[in-house]
Enzyme design. Structure first.
Site, PDB file in Angstrom:
ATOM      1  N   LYS A 180       0.857  -1.182   0.000  1.00  0.00           N
ATOM      2  CA  LYS A 180       0.000   0.000   0.000  1.00  0.00           C
ATOM      3  C   LYS A 180       0.895   1.235   0.000  1.00  0.00           C
ATOM      4  O   LYS A 180       1.756   1.377   0.866  1.00  0.00           O
ATOM      5  CB  LYS A 180      -0.883   0.018   1.250  1.00  0.00           C
ATOM      6  CG  LYS A 180      -2.143  -0.834   1.148  1.00  0.00           C
ATOM      7  CD  LYS A 180      -3.216  -0.267   0.254  1.00  0.00           C
ATOM      8  CE  LYS A 180      -3.854   0.972   0.803  1.00  0.00           C
ATOM      9  NZ  LYS A 180      -4.685   0.753   1.990  1.00  0.00           N
ATOM     10  N   HIS A 181       0.709   2.109  -0.961  1.00  0.00           N
ATOM     11  CA  HIS A 181       1.470   3.359  -1.044  1.00  0.00           C
ATOM     12  C   HIS A 181       2.977   3.133  -0.957  1.00  0.00           C
ATOM     13  O   HIS A 181       3.683   3.742  -0.164  1.00  0.00           O
ATOM     14  CB  HIS A 181       0.978   4.363  -0.011  1.00  0.00           C
ATOM     15  CG  HIS A 181      -0.418   4.812  -0.308  1.00  0.00           C
ATOM     16  ND1 HIS A 181      -0.725   5.610  -1.390  1.00  0.00           N
ATOM     17  CD2 HIS A 181      -1.595   4.515   0.285  1.00  0.00           C
ATOM     18  CE1 HIS A 181      -2.025   5.805  -1.441  1.00  0.00           C
ATOM     19  NE2 HIS A 181      -2.576   5.144  -0.441  1.00  0.00           N
ATOM     20  N   ASN A 240      12.263   6.170   7.368  1.00  0.00           N
ATOM     21  CA  ASN A 240      12.822   5.176   8.266  1.00  0.00           C
ATOM     22  C   ASN A 240      11.860   4.005   8.399  1.00  0.00           C
ATOM     23  O   ASN A 240      10.660   4.194   8.377  1.00  0.00           O
ATOM     24  CB  ASN A 240      13.019   5.775   9.666  1.00  0.00           C
ATOM     25  CG  ASN A 240      14.245   6.680   9.766  1.00  0.00           C
ATOM     26  OD1 ASN A 240      15.266   6.422   9.160  1.00  0.00           O
ATOM     27  ND2 ASN A 240      14.114   7.734  10.554  1.00  0.00           N
ATOM     28  N   HIS A 257      14.029   5.077  -0.777  1.00  0.00           N
ATOM     29  CA  HIS A 257      13.176   6.248  -1.053  1.00  0.00           C
ATOM     30  C   HIS A 257      12.844   6.302  -2.544  1.00  0.00           C
ATOM     31  O   HIS A 257      13.664   5.910  -3.349  1.00  0.00           O
ATOM     32  CB  HIS A 257      13.882   7.555  -0.654  1.00  0.00           C
ATOM     33  CG  HIS A 257      14.016   7.714   0.826  1.00  0.00           C
ATOM     34  ND1 HIS A 257      12.935   7.973   1.647  1.00  0.00           N
ATOM     35  CD2 HIS A 257      15.090   7.628   1.638  1.00  0.00           C
ATOM     36  CE1 HIS A 257      13.344   8.053   2.899  1.00  0.00           C
ATOM     37  NE2 HIS A 257      14.658   7.850   2.929  1.00  0.00           N
TER      38      HIS A 257
END
Length: 398
Positions: A73-74, A237, A398
């Protein structure tokens, strides 16, 4: 695939949001895209989830030899697991106790989906192996956006194509696809370039045990590897709790490590509390759907239970009002647990993370190390008789 003008590019409905048009995915080198869309029209975020999830399950399969599944999810995993059999209790808390014996791949997805069912609502699924009918039947009854797998049996494809009136996103991935070693992305018109994180996570990484207790079981090694591979594809994180061949709590994208540890710890606690007799015997009305049950269980285990359900709303969900599950009773149950594994994508800067982990039954930890307070973190582990390996490898994503 649908929406494709050439084999090396695919038009998308829009980008992250409906106002972000036009949008597409494409190959810079003119090669064909390594996917085929068999049904539906996947969007920008769907593909981000699919490609991150695919890498995760491929690495889990390689590391463990077992079929693997993840629920994204996301662009972070809500859960990830390998295909191990489930106890009757797990089948019950994952709402699959009516499905008979499931294939190893279906077990992997039931566990990945069941790790954090509230977060997995409307997920994108990645499967390491050819999707079989068992797995397809399980996917068909859950609220989900789509699935990526190396292939689908005829029966599985038929089941999935009937989902969402035929608009369910089904992607086939080319297993032989290897990306370039250099990866690029743009932010604000500026191109970033780096070497892909192709680092292999295996048991070698867990050899440097820095605590007095050095007794790391084979199961703990497997679960720490699952946690670390999951963290490799979780927005940083991040911290991940794992047990019994699956993640049980992922804390993603927090700015401080203690918040990751708390967030993931709360999820792991709820996973354990769902298996408590009080939760297993909640008197749900027959017509209450699975997602509503998940939400109700979440509230039942929270401090808000009496305010939210207790006042009179319980009649909509239950045949009789359940007795409150006191926080003190919950804490006592959690305090009796041990053997939980915890992975962290970067070092623990303070011992408070270890104290929080101890409250969720953590016995085994893997983290990079390298903090100026490593000695205090080790001391906290020794106090709780934990086993901690320093991997020396940061896993930011990221």
């Amino acid at each position: 695939g649908k929406g494709a003008t050439k084999m090396n590019e695919m038009e998308l409905k829009y980008g992250c949001n409906p106002n972000q048009k036009p949008a597409r995915i494409f190959m810079n080198d003119g090669k064909d895209l390594p996917i085929k869309v068999l049904s539906g029209r996947p969007g920008y975020i769907n593909f981000l989830d699919a490609f991150n999830g695919w890498q995760l399950v491929r690495e889990l399969k390689k590391a463990t030899g077992l079929p693997a599944a993840t629920s994204f999810k996301h662009v972070s995993p809500a859960g990830a697991s390998v295909g191990r059999p489930m106890s009757d209790t797990l089948k019950k808390i994952y709402w699959v106790d009516d499905m008979g014996d499931l294939s190893p791949l279906a077990c992997a997805y039931a566990r990945a989906r069941g790790a954090d069912r509230m977060s997995s609502f409307g997920d994108f699924i990645s499967l390491s192996d050819v999707c079989d009918a068992d797995t397809a039947r399980l996917i068909k009854r859950e609220v989900s956006d789509g699935v990526i797998a190396p292939g689908y049996t005829d029966e599985a494809l038929e089941i999935l194509k009937a989902k969402r009136k035929g608009s369910y996103n089904i992607i086939r991935m080319d297993v032989n696809y290897k990306p370039e070693l250099t990866e690029r992305k743009q932010v604000f018109g500026i191109t970033f370039e780096q070497r892909r994180n192709d680092f292999t996570i295996d048991a070698e990484l867990l050899k440097d045990i820095v605590t007095k207790n050095k007794n790391m079981t084979e199961e703990a090694k497997r679960d720490l590897i699952i946690a670390l591979i999951t963290l490799k594809y979780t927005q940083s994180n991040s911290v991940c709790y794992a047990e019994n061949g699956q993640t049980i709590g992922v804390g993603a994208g927090q700015q401080s490590r203690i918040h990751c540890t708390r967030l993931a710890g709360e999820k792991a606690d709820k996973w354990h509390l769902r298996q408590h007799a009080r939760v297993l015997s909640l008197p749900f009305k027959a017509e209450v759907k699975r997602a509503e049950r998940d939400n109700a269980i979440d509230v039942y285990l929270s401090e808000d239970y009496e305010d939210v359900i207790g006042e009179g709303n319980w009649q909509q969900l239950f045949t009789e009002k359940p007795e409150a599950f006191a926080r003190s009773e919950q804490r006592a149950y959690l305090a009796s647990l041990s053997g939980v594994c915890l992975g962290s994508d970067a070092f623990f800067p303070f011992g408070d993370n270890i104290e929080r982990a101890a409250r969720s039954g953590v016995t085994y930890i893997a983290q990079p190390g390298g903090s100026i307070r490593d000695d205090l973190v080790i001391e906290a582990c020794d106090k709780h008789k934990m086993v901690m390996a320093m991997t020396g490898m940061r896993l930011f994503h990221h």
